[in-house]
Write a protein that holds these residues in place. Structure first.
Motif, short mmCIF file in Angstrom:
data_model
loop_
_atom_site.label_atom_id
_atom_site.label_comp_id
_atom_site.label_asym_id
_atom_site.label_seq_id
_atom_site.Cartn_x
_atom_site.Cartn_y
_atom_site.Cartn_z
N ASN A 151 0.81 -1.22 0.00
CA ASN A 151 0.00 0.00 0.00
C ASN A 151 0.84 1.27 0.00
OD1 ASN A 151 -1.32 -2.26 1.74
ND2 ASN A 151 -3.03 -1.07 0.98
N GLY A 152 0.47 2.21 -0.86
CA GLY A 152 1.06 3.54 -0.83
C GLY A 152 2.45 3.66 -1.42
N VAL A 153 2.96 2.62 -2.06
CA VAL A 153 4.28 2.70 -2.69
C VAL A 153 4.21 3.62 -3.90
CG1 VAL A 153 6.02 1.38 -3.98
CG2 VAL A 153 5.09 0.47 -1.84
N LEU A 154 5.26 4.41 -4.10
CA LEU A 154 5.35 5.33 -5.23
C LEU A 154 6.57 4.98 -6.07
CD1 LEU A 154 4.70 8.66 -3.27
CD2 LEU A 154 2.99 7.20 -4.40
N LEU A 155 6.36 4.64 -7.34
CA LEU A 155 7.45 4.39 -8.26
C LEU A 155 7.55 5.56 -9.23
CD1 LEU A 155 7.05 0.63 -9.33
CD2 LEU A 155 8.13 1.58 -7.28
N GLY A 156 8.70 6.26 -9.23
CA GLY A 156 8.93 7.30 -10.22
C GLY A 156 9.10 6.70 -11.61
N GLY A 157 9.23 7.56 -12.60
CA GLY A 157 9.35 7.09 -13.97
C GLY A 157 10.61 6.26 -14.19
N HIS A 158 10.49 5.30 -15.11
CA HIS A 158 11.63 4.50 -15.57
C HIS A 158 12.22 3.57 -14.50
CE1 HIS A 158 11.75 7.19 -19.12
NE2 HIS A 158 11.57 8.16 -18.25
N VAL A 159 11.47 3.28 -13.47
CA VAL A 159 11.94 2.34 -12.44
C VAL A 159 11.80 0.91 -12.95
CG1 VAL A 159 11.37 1.39 -10.16
CG2 VAL A 159 11.50 3.87 -10.49
N LYS A 160 12.79 0.07 -12.62
CA LYS A 160 12.72 -1.35 -12.96
C LYS A 160 12.72 -2.18 -11.68
CE LYS A 160 15.06 -0.89 -17.42
NZ LYS A 160 16.20 -1.34 -18.28
N VAL A 161 11.79 -3.12 -11.60
CA VAL A 161 11.64 -3.97 -10.42
C VAL A 161 11.74 -5.42 -10.88
CG1 VAL A 161 10.20 -4.60 -8.45
CG2 VAL A 161 10.14 -2.25 -9.34
N GLY A 162 12.68 -6.18 -10.32
CA GLY A 162 12.89 -7.56 -10.73
C GLY A 162 11.84 -8.52 -10.19
N ASP A 163 11.80 -9.71 -10.76
CA ASP A 163 10.86 -10.74 -10.35
C ASP A 163 10.95 -11.02 -8.85
OD1 ASP A 163 10.32 -10.97 -13.05
OD2 ASP A 163 11.34 -12.90 -13.30
N TYR A 164 9.81 -11.26 -8.23
CA TYR A 164 9.69 -11.66 -6.83
C TYR A 164 10.13 -10.60 -5.83
CZ TYR A 164 8.81 -16.44 -8.44
OH TYR A 164 8.27 -17.56 -9.05
N ALA A 165 10.39 -9.39 -6.26
CA ALA A 165 10.71 -8.34 -5.31
C ALA A 165 9.48 -7.97 -4.50
CB ALA A 165 11.26 -7.12 -6.04
N ILE A 166 9.72 -7.49 -3.27
CA ILE A 166 8.65 -7.03 -2.39
C ILE A 166 9.03 -5.63 -1.91
CG2 ILE A 166 7.39 -7.41 -0.24
CD1 ILE A 166 7.99 -10.39 -0.54
N LEU A 167 8.13 -4.66 -2.15
CA LEU A 167 8.36 -3.29 -1.73
C LEU A 167 7.40 -2.96 -0.60
CD1 LEU A 167 9.55 -3.44 -4.67
CD2 LEU A 167 9.03 -1.00 -4.84
N GLY A 168 7.95 -2.67 0.58
CA GLY A 168 7.14 -2.38 1.74
C GLY A 168 6.32 -1.11 1.61
N GLY A 169 5.25 -1.02 2.39
CA GLY A 169 4.30 0.07 2.28
C GLY A 169 4.92 1.44 2.44
N LEU A 170 4.41 2.40 1.65
CA LEU A 170 4.80 3.80 1.71
C LEU A 170 6.24 4.05 1.27
CD1 LEU A 170 3.08 4.85 5.06
CD2 LEU A 170 2.20 5.15 2.73
N SER A 171 6.88 3.09 0.64
CA SER A 171 8.20 3.32 0.08
C SER A 171 8.09 4.24 -1.13
CB SER A 171 8.87 2.00 -0.32
OG SER A 171 9.09 1.19 0.80
N ALA A 172 9.11 5.08 -1.31
CA ALA A 172 9.15 6.01 -2.44
C ALA A 172 10.42 5.75 -3.24
CB ALA A 172 9.11 7.45 -1.94
N VAL A 173 10.28 5.51 -4.53
CA VAL A 173 11.39 5.09 -5.38
C VAL A 173 11.68 6.18 -6.39
CG1 VAL A 173 12.28 3.27 -6.86
CG2 VAL A 173 10.60 2.71 -5.09
N HIS A 174 12.91 6.71 -6.34
CA HIS A 174 13.36 7.75 -7.28
C HIS A 174 13.34 7.24 -8.70
CE1 HIS A 174 16.07 10.73 -9.13
NE2 HIS A 174 15.89 11.48 -8.06
N GLN A 175 13.12 8.13 -9.67
CA GLN A 175 13.10 7.71 -11.07
C GLN A 175 14.45 7.09 -11.46
OE1 GLN A 175 12.53 10.87 -10.00
NE2 GLN A 175 13.26 12.39 -11.48
N PHE A 176 14.38 6.14 -12.40
CA PHE A 176 15.52 5.43 -12.97
C PHE A 176 16.21 4.45 -11.99
CE2 PHE A 176 15.15 9.20 -15.68
CZ PHE A 176 15.17 8.62 -16.94
N ILE A 177 15.59 4.17 -10.86
CA ILE A 177 16.14 3.19 -9.92
C ILE A 177 15.87 1.78 -10.43
CG2 ILE A 177 15.79 2.18 -7.61
CD1 ILE A 177 17.51 4.65 -7.53
#
Length: 261
Positions: A130-156
């Protein structure tokens, strides 16, 4: 297909056994695969390509135009893989000219109010809480888990099987198989519990631990650590994946081991 009080554009391609609840809106140039359920008050805009047996809960907005001032109305897509669940009020923007598409893989769970920006690539079996924010151009690999309210800078880039603590701020890449926590975001071990659940052997988990000890706990710089890993560790798919991920990192990887979390 049930669509009492829903709006479905005549140009949308809706497969058999799709359920569309009242007050959903399906725009032109949309494709929805068999067995998918579209909840009430969902908005699916031009360029959406939704797979089979997906579940999209009320209030979600799929394939809206990017929140990018460089966007000039170009044709682009938002692609959702089979068996993915998208919970309430999630927003997924379509791509820009940079890649032409935003992609969510198969068997993902995108929890309520998460935002996935333009040109992101999310792998298979990913959980975005819940509440995770992915900026533009983010890549997330298979089976990754992003905890709630995490914020990911673009191009990460976030590697396969990584686990991110809730409330994290991601300014650097997160290598595969790791756990990331603290502020600033740091390596706090490997995701051994997740790896066991997915069938990794004790020997394979130990191999991954040994690689990250060299990288994060032996006071080498990154270049030195990679040279030692390549010279001393047997070549395996996991070893090579870690080395390639780090060498291809344009933003640099998260900081090293800083004690037990």
């Amino acid at each position: 297909m049930n669509q009492p009080l829903a709006y479905v554009h005549p140009g949308a391609k809706i497969a058999k056994n799709v359920v569309i609840e009242p007050f959903a809106t399906i725009h032109n140039n949309v494709e929805i695969g068999e067995g998918t359920w579209i909840g009430s008050n969902v908005t699916i805009m031009e360029g959406a390509r939704i797979g089979k047996n997906c579940t999209i809960f009320p209030g979600a907005v799929i394939s809206a135009i990017p929140q990018d001032l460089k966007f000039e109305g170009e044709d682009s897509l938002a692609i959702i893989g089979d068996n993915t669940t998208i919970r309430e009020c999630v927003t997924i923007n379509r791509g820009t000219n940079a890649s032409g598409k935003t992609v969510i893989g198969k068997n993902c769970l995108i929890m309520a109010t998460a935002h996935i920006a333009h040109d992101c690539e999310v792998g298979n079996n990913v959980v975005i809480v819940n509440g995770v924010l992915l900026g533009g151009h983010v890549k997330v690999g298979d089976y990754a888990i992003l905890g709630g309210l995490s914020a990911v800078h673009q191009f990460i880039n976030i590697g396969e099987h990584a686990m991110i603590s809730g409330g994290s701020l991601l300014r650097k890449d997160v290598p595969p198989f790791t756990k990331a926590a603290k502020e600033p975001l740091s390596y706090v071990g490997i995701n051994s519990v997740g790896l066991r659940r997915r069938g990794f052997t004790t020997e394979k988990i130990r191999e991954i631990q040994d690689i990250y000890r060299i990288l994060y706990q032996k006071n080498f710089n990154t270049s030195q650590a990679l040279s030692i890993i390549e010279a001393d560790m047997e070549a395996t798919n996991e070893r090579d994946e870690i080395i390639m991920f780090i060498r291809n990192s344009s933003r640099g990887i998260m900081k090293g081991y800083t004690g037990i979390y």
